[in-house]
Motif scaffolding. Structure first.
Motif, PDB file in Angstrom:
ATOM      1  N   ILE A  71       0.859  -1.177   0.000  1.00  0.00           N
ATOM      2  CA  ILE A  71       0.000   0.000   0.000  1.00  0.00           C
ATOM      3  C   ILE A  71       0.895   1.227   0.000  1.00  0.00           C
ATOM      4  CG2 ILE A  71      -1.741   1.305   1.287  1.00  0.00           C
ATOM      5  CD1 ILE A  71      -2.719  -1.428   2.365  1.00  0.00           C
ATOM      6  N   LYS A  72       0.771   2.033  -1.043  1.00  0.00           N
ATOM      7  CA  LYS A  72       1.605   3.220  -1.185  1.00  0.00           C
ATOM      8  C   LYS A  72       0.877   4.497  -0.810  1.00  0.00           C
ATOM      9  CE  LYS A  72       4.084   3.712  -4.805  1.00  0.00           C
ATOM     10  NZ  LYS A  72       4.591   3.811  -6.162  1.00  0.00           N
ATOM     11  N   GLY A  73      -0.438   4.479  -0.898  1.00  0.00           N
ATOM     12  CA  GLY A  73      -1.185   5.678  -0.571  1.00  0.00           C
ATOM     13  C   GLY A  73      -1.189   6.723  -1.670  1.00  0.00           C
TER      14      GLY A  73
END
Length: 110
Positions: A71-73
């Motif tokens: 999850i990188k956002g």
């Protein structure tokens, strides 16, 4: 394996030998020729105007979408606003790492 680079301006491909540069205006003719030639699958990496143009011309057979458990956002959207079409799920492969690859076939392209 020969790599084909679609470019609208000169590009240095010396690190990618063997490489063929395809001028942007020649894209559809060149891909049509490649699809009719002997050999294996043709893979395009990434998203954007290239895949949109191939799909609109009926030259894109399927999308393979890989989801990784990170999850990188943020980041680039998977498809551009100009992308349009209807797809059907052809296959799903789950890897031990948690990555998943979905293969989608085009049922129509806009």
């Amino acid at each position: 394996m020969t790599k084909y680079v679609v470019a609208s301006q000169p590009v240095d491909t010396t690190a990618w030998d063997p490489t063929v540069v395809v001028a942007g205006p020649d894209l559809l003719d060149e891909v049509s020729r490649l699809k009719q030639a002997e050999g294996g699958d043709i893979l395009t990496w990434g998203t954007g105007r290239l895949t949109d143009a191939l799909a609109a011309a009926g030259l894109l057979d399927e999308y393979r979408v890989c989801t990784s458990p990170v999850i990188k956002g943020g980041g680039e959207p998977l498809f551009r606003p100009a992308s349009a079409g209807t797809v059907e799920l052809l296959d799903t492969k789950v890897f031990a790492t948690g990555a998943v690859v979905h293969a989608y076939g085009l049922t129509s392209a806009s």
